[in-house]
Design a protein around this motif. Structure first.
Motif, PDB file in Angstrom:
ATOM      1  N   LEU A 357       0.822  -1.205   0.000  1.00 57.43           N
ATOM      2  CA  LEU A 357       0.000   0.000   0.000  1.00 57.43           C
ATOM      3  C   LEU A 357       0.856   1.254   0.000  1.00 57.43           C
ATOM      4  CD1 LEU A 357      -2.795  -1.045   2.539  1.00 57.43           C
ATOM      5  CD2 LEU A 357      -2.963  -0.922   0.049  1.00 57.43           C
ATOM      6  N   THR A 358       1.979   1.190   0.699  1.00 51.09           N
ATOM      7  CA  THR A 358       2.872   2.356   0.728  1.00 51.09           C
ATOM      8  C   THR A 358       3.500   2.597  -0.636  1.00 51.09           C
ATOM      9  OG1 THR A 358       3.349   1.903   3.060  1.00 51.09           O
ATOM     10  CG2 THR A 358       4.863   3.363   1.889  1.00 51.09           C
ATOM     11  N   ALA A 359       3.823   1.512  -1.331  1.00 50.33           N
ATOM     12  CA  ALA A 359       4.459   1.658  -2.643  1.00 50.33           C
ATOM     13  C   ALA A 359       3.492   2.130  -3.713  1.00 50.33           C
ATOM     14  CB  ALA A 359       5.079   0.315  -3.065  1.00 50.33           C
ATOM     15  N   LEU A 360       2.197   1.871  -3.521  1.00 53.86           N
ATOM     16  CA  LEU A 360       1.229   2.291  -4.532  1.00 53.86           C
ATOM     17  C   LEU A 360       1.009   3.801  -4.472  1.00 53.86           C
ATOM     18  CD1 LEU A 360      -1.480  -0.513  -4.211  1.00 53.86           C
ATOM     19  CD2 LEU A 360       0.196  -0.230  -6.037  1.00 53.86           C
ATOM     20  N   PRO A 361       0.883   4.454  -5.605  1.00 55.67           N
ATOM     21  CA  PRO A 361       0.585   5.888  -5.585  1.00 55.67           C
ATOM     22  C   PRO A 361      -0.841   6.134  -5.103  1.00 55.67           C
ATOM     23  CG  PRO A 361       0.509   5.034  -7.823  1.00 55.67           C
ATOM     24  CD  PRO A 361       1.016   3.925  -6.969  1.00 55.67           C
ATOM     25  N   SER A 362      -1.088   7.343  -4.625  1.00 55.39           N
ATOM     26  CA  SER A 362      -2.417   7.682  -4.136  1.00 55.39           C
ATOM     27  C   SER A 362      -3.400   7.789  -5.295  1.00 55.39           C
ATOM     28  CB  SER A 362      -2.374   9.008  -3.379  1.00 55.39           C
ATOM     29  OG  SER A 362      -2.002  10.057  -4.258  1.00 55.39           O
ATOM     30  N   SER A 363      -4.694   7.768  -4.958  1.00 58.52           N
ATOM     31  CA  SER A 363      -5.727   7.826  -5.990  1.00 58.52           C
ATOM     32  C   SER A 363      -5.638   9.138  -6.776  1.00 58.52           C
ATOM     33  CB  SER A 363      -7.100   7.678  -5.345  1.00 58.52           C
ATOM     34  OG  SER A 363      -8.120   7.822  -6.296  1.00 58.52           O
ATOM     35  N   HIS A 364      -5.356  10.229  -6.076  1.00 58.42           N
ATOM     36  CA  HIS A 364      -5.257  11.529  -6.759  1.00 58.42           C
ATOM     37  C   HIS A 364      -4.063  11.545  -7.720  1.00 58.42           C
ATOM     38  CE1 HIS A 364      -5.557  15.847  -7.391  1.00 58.42           C
ATOM     39  NE2 HIS A 364      -4.271  15.947  -7.075  1.00 58.42           N
ATOM     40  N   VAL A 587     -13.225   8.620 -21.935  1.00 56.01           N
ATOM     41  CA  VAL A 587     -12.201   8.330 -20.929  1.00 56.01           C
ATOM     42  C   VAL A 587     -12.332   9.268 -19.740  1.00 56.01           C
ATOM     43  CG1 VAL A 587      -9.718   8.233 -20.510  1.00 56.01           C
ATOM     44  CG2 VAL A 587     -10.643   7.379 -22.665  1.00 56.01           C
ATOM     45  N   ARG A 588     -12.580  10.536 -20.001  1.00 53.76           N
ATOM     46  CA  ARG A 588     -12.748  11.483 -18.890  1.00 53.76           C
ATOM     47  C   ARG A 588     -13.975  11.130 -18.047  1.00 53.76           C
ATOM     48  NH1 ARG A 588      -9.453  15.868 -19.100  1.00 53.76           N
ATOM     49  NH2 ARG A 588      -8.409  16.303 -21.098  1.00 53.76           N
ATOM     50  N   LEU A 589     -15.028  10.662 -18.706  1.00 59.45           N
ATOM     51  CA  LEU A 589     -16.219  10.263 -17.959  1.00 59.45           C
ATOM     52  C   LEU A 589     -15.950   9.024 -17.117  1.00 59.45           C
ATOM     53  CD1 LEU A 589     -19.145  10.924 -17.416  1.00 59.45           C
ATOM     54  CD2 LEU A 589     -19.785   9.525 -19.386  1.00 59.45           C
ATOM     55  N   ILE A 590     -15.156   8.090 -17.646  1.00 57.26           N
ATOM     56  CA  ILE A 590     -14.769   6.910 -16.863  1.00 57.26           C
ATOM     57  C   ILE A 590     -13.983   7.322 -15.626  1.00 57.26           C
ATOM     58  CG2 ILE A 590     -13.291   4.861 -16.900  1.00 57.26           C
ATOM     59  CD1 ILE A 590     -14.084   4.442 -19.801  1.00 57.26           C
ATOM     60  N   ILE A 591     -13.042   8.250 -15.818  1.00 56.51           N
ATOM     61  CA  ILE A 591     -12.235   8.713 -14.685  1.00 56.51           C
ATOM     62  C   ILE A 591     -13.109   9.402 -13.646  1.00 56.51           C
ATOM     63  CG2 ILE A 591     -10.381  10.285 -14.031  1.00 56.51           C
ATOM     64  CD1 ILE A 591      -9.112   9.754 -16.760  1.00 56.51           C
ATOM     65  N   LYS A 592     -14.029  10.230 -14.110  1.00 56.64           N
ATOM     66  CA  LYS A 592     -14.900  10.952 -13.183  1.00 56.64           C
ATOM     67  C   LYS A 592     -15.796   9.989 -12.399  1.00 56.64           C
ATOM     68  CE  LYS A 592     -18.389  14.622 -13.004  1.00 56.64           C
ATOM     69  NZ  LYS A 592     -19.374  13.799 -12.261  1.00 56.64           N
ATOM     70  N   ASN A 593     -16.392   9.023 -13.092  1.00 53.73           N
ATOM     71  CA  ASN A 593     -17.247   8.052 -12.408  1.00 53.73           C
ATOM     72  C   ASN A 593     -16.463   7.220 -11.403  1.00 53.73           C
ATOM     73  OD1 ASN A 593     -19.345   9.010 -13.910  1.00 53.73           O
ATOM     74  ND2 ASN A 593     -19.532   7.225 -15.243  1.00 53.73           N
ATOM     75  N   LYS A 594     -15.216   6.883 -11.767  1.00 51.53           N
ATOM     76  CA  LYS A 594     -14.386   6.111 -10.837  1.00 51.53           C
ATOM     77  C   LYS A 594     -14.075   6.930  -9.598  1.00 51.53           C
ATOM     78  CE  LYS A 594     -11.618   2.556  -9.887  1.00 51.53           C
ATOM     79  NZ  LYS A 594     -10.834   3.065  -8.769  1.00 51.53           N
ATOM     80  N   GLU A 595     -13.780   8.198  -9.758  1.00 52.13           N
ATOM     81  CA  GLU A 595     -13.514   9.052  -8.603  1.00 52.13           C
ATOM     82  C   GLU A 595     -14.752   9.177  -7.728  1.00 52.13           C
ATOM     83  OE1 GLU A 595     -12.168  12.667 -10.352  1.00 52.13           O
ATOM     84  OE2 GLU A 595     -10.051  12.096 -10.223  1.00 52.13           O
ATOM     85  N   ASP A 596     -15.912   9.369  -8.360  1.00 55.52           N
ATOM     86  CA  ASP A 596     -17.147   9.469  -7.573  1.00 55.52           C
ATOM     87  C   ASP A 596     -17.428   8.176  -6.812  1.00 55.52           C
ATOM     88  OD1 ASP A 596     -17.392  11.989  -8.586  1.00 55.52           O
ATOM     89  OD2 ASP A 596     -18.828  11.429 -10.163  1.00 55.52           O
TER      90      ASP A 596
END
Length: 633
Positions: A357-364, A587-596
């Motif tokens: 988990l530490t090695a993985l980058p953050s969601s942002h 793609v932007r909509l996929i990213i937005k839905n994933k963030e939501d």
């Protein structure tokens, strides 16, 4: 006063109490009934079945029932982290009134040396050399099966086992401490010591693998309570150090290392509970042989025996084996060792998960990186669309479709236009989109949007929307289609353009050719008719009518065909831009839905729950062991 002189009274007392043992078989016959009774008692507690077999629920002593039940629950709650064979040995020990203690003597790459050591530890110096001693000394070259030493008369016929050779010996050590000794080998190569990453070195020593004599010949684990590892020379000590380098601090309580080294000139007093001890089998063998020659050699025997270092091994062998209530100390230590192993594995799993988990980058950070790659891809794709189509529409192949070449190039229209779409229309953009999709998939983004994808591929061209001479513009609209993974948008749009836009262009060219020939033929016929029917018309005047018809038909074909070609070019360019734009928006909509979705969903790791349940099961076992007076540090 030398140590061996101080210990002489103890030896004298031993000789006085057991001198009668030197007499012939008369005393042995008198003690036969007592030995057979003890033999039956030991056999009842022994485990002749495979250590991995699942037995029926035994009649558990009342004092051990709580701990037995807690250990049974541990096998289900922590099955991923517990060694099942060791756990079954602990359960069988709790289920018996006086369970057998298993001790393994493992030779480093040589079972013969381990057999010689076992013979010295179990031999009776006050008695003559027995047959089982000669058998252990003269046993093969080390390739034979493991040997299980059990208490009993030499003439007994124990139940055979495919895992080991069972040997009954009348040893007082085995009888008084209810012991079974497994003599085998630990395959450790001095030049190249390796161990499986799945199995820890502690389990490799405390759970020896025995080779079965079945058809498959698979190794079978045989767990023991204590292990004595015996090596010859400094190289063996180094090899064992490599083997136990990962958790050597856990070994001293239940594992002891003995190295055959030259005997010291004077007696030493090594700690019986130390992790290792030097011994000399030759000196120990000679000491026993000297004492068996005559009791008068008792002082020489004691001196040689202590110089050999074997007394410390004898003390370690019988340590914690005395019967106590409610259980033997060795069984308490064994159960606590199982719990320590489970907790160590759980802690290691927690540490590995935290490191991941530490090695993985953050969601942002992940989202920002994907957006940056998307913008770069879109910029390069639009540039590619412009440059590639400019090159295609100024190339020689496209020039072959000029209006005045249409008469003999009409059949090449489909081939040339399809080739432009296949080789020039967003080819690199399509490949780059696959790479971008791989990055998104690795970051946890889906490939498509269910019920939200607006497909950017052209709609099916019908007769009403097909290009005509009067309306050559190819108007292509979008429509809501079945969800399609976004990396396939470009390929789907290209297929639609080839299937739905190239055939109308081909049909238009053929129709224009037909109309041109028809108009020219009618004007020529009219010119001939005027020349024949009207006498005042000269040949020149009549021919002017035919030339006028030909000029009109060619001009009309030029205007309509060049307009259709320009319209097709603009359509291809526009559809490329629309496809890229729709793909980017998807793609932007996929990213937005994933963030939501990430904001409202708490991810529950199933392994976290499993480790929590395993810890709770370990805690219950420790509480039960503590109530029995066990050492649960």
């Amino acid at each position: 006063m030398p140590p061996w002189v101080a210990s002489a009274p103890r030896l004298s007392s031993l000789i006085t109490g057991r001198a009668i043992e030197r007499t012939p078989a008369a005393l042995r016959c008198r003690n036969a009934a007592r030995r057979r009774s003890s033999n039956l008692r030991v056999r009842s507690a022994s485990t002749q079945v495979s250590p991995t077999a699942i037995n029926l629920r035994p009649n558990i002593p009342r004092r051990n029932k709580e701990l037995h039940d807690a250990l049974s629950e541990l096998s289900g709650a922590a099955e991923t982290y517990v060694n099942i064979s060791r756990l079954q040995l602990a359960l069988s020990g709790l289920a018996a009134q006086d369970a057998v203690t298993r001790v393994a003597v493992l030779g480093l790459n040589s079972q013969v040396s381990a057999q010689r050591l076992a013979r010295l530890l179990l031999a009776d110096p006050l008695g003559a050399e027995e047959r089982w001693e000669k058998g252990l000394i003269s046993a093969g070259d080390g390739n034979e099966r493991a040997v299980l030493l059990k208490y009993g008369e030499e003439g007994d016929n124990p139940t055979p086992s495919p895992l080991y050779k069972v040997l009954s010996i009348p040893s007082r050590v085995l009888r008084s401490h209810n012991l079974e000794m497994l003599v085998s080998t630990l395959n450790v190569h001095v030049a190249n010591t390796t161990i499986s990453s799945i199995e820890s070195s502690k389990e490799a020593v405390l759970v020896p693998k025995l080779q079965a004599t079945s058809a498959r010949g698979l190794p079978v684990p045989y767990p023991v309570h204590k292990t004595l590892v015996f090596g010859e020379g400094i190289d063996s000590a180094i090899a064992f150090g490599r083997l136990a380098s990962d958790n050597v601090e856990d070994l001293p309580d239940t594992v002891k290392l003995a190295i055959d080294l030259p005997a010291p000139e004077e007696e030493t007093s090594p700690d019986a509970q130390s992790a290792s001890t030097p011994v000399n089998l030759q000196v120990g063998t000679k000491a026993i042989a000297t004492f068996r020659e005559s009791i008068q050699n008792s002082i020489a025997y004691e001196r040689g025996w202590y110089r050999s270092g074997l007394p410390s091994l004898s003390s370690w062998l019988t340590h914690d084996l005395q019967p106590t209530e409610p259980m033997k100390p060795v069984l308490k230590t064994f159960v606590a060792s199982i719990l320590d192993d489970v907790e160590a594995k759980i802690t290691k799993e927690d540490t590995d998960q935290l490191q991941k988990l530490t090695a993985l980058p953050s969601s942002h950070e992940t989202t920002a990186s994907i957006v940056d790659h998307l913008e770069t891809w879109a910029e390069k794709s639009h540039t590619e669309l412009r440059d590639e189509l400019d090159a295609a529409f100024t190339a020689r192949n496209w020039y072959k479709l000029a209006w005045w070449k249409l008469l003999w190039r009409v059949d090449d229209i489909s081939m040339i236009s399809s080739e432009i779409l296949e080789r020039r229309w967003l080819v690199s953009a399509e490949k780059s989109s696959i790479y971008l999709a791989g990055r998104m998939n690795q970051a946890g983004f889906p490939d498509e949007l269910q019920k939200l994808v607006v497909n950017s591929t052209p709609e099916v061209t019908t007769e009403e929307t097909a290009p005509t001479a009067e309306n050559p513009r190819l108007d292509i609209s979008t429509d809501v289609r079945k969800p399609l993974p976004w990396p396939e948008h470009i390929a789907a749009a290209r297929t639609e353009l080839i299937n739905e836009n190239v055939p109308p262009l081909q049909a238009l060219a053929q129709r224009l050719i037909l109309q041109t020939f028809s108009t020219t033929s009618l004007s020529s016929a009219l010119s001939a008719l005027l020349y024949v029917s009207v006498s005042s018309f000269s040949v020149f005047e009549a021919s002017a009518v035919g030339v006028l018809g030909l000029t009109f038909s060619l001009r009309r074909m030029q205007k309509l065909w060049e307009g259709a070609r320009e319209s097709w070019q603009s359509t291809v360019r526009e559809e490329g831009r629309r496809t890229l734009k729709a793909t980017e928006e998807t793609v932007r909509l996929i990213i937005k839905n994933k963030e939501d979705a990430d904001r409202g969903i708490v991810v529950v790791d199933e392994s976290v729950r499993e480790r929590k349940e395993a810890r709770e099961a370990v805690a219950r076992v420790r509480e039960s062991l503590e109530r029995l007076g066990g050492d649960v540090k």
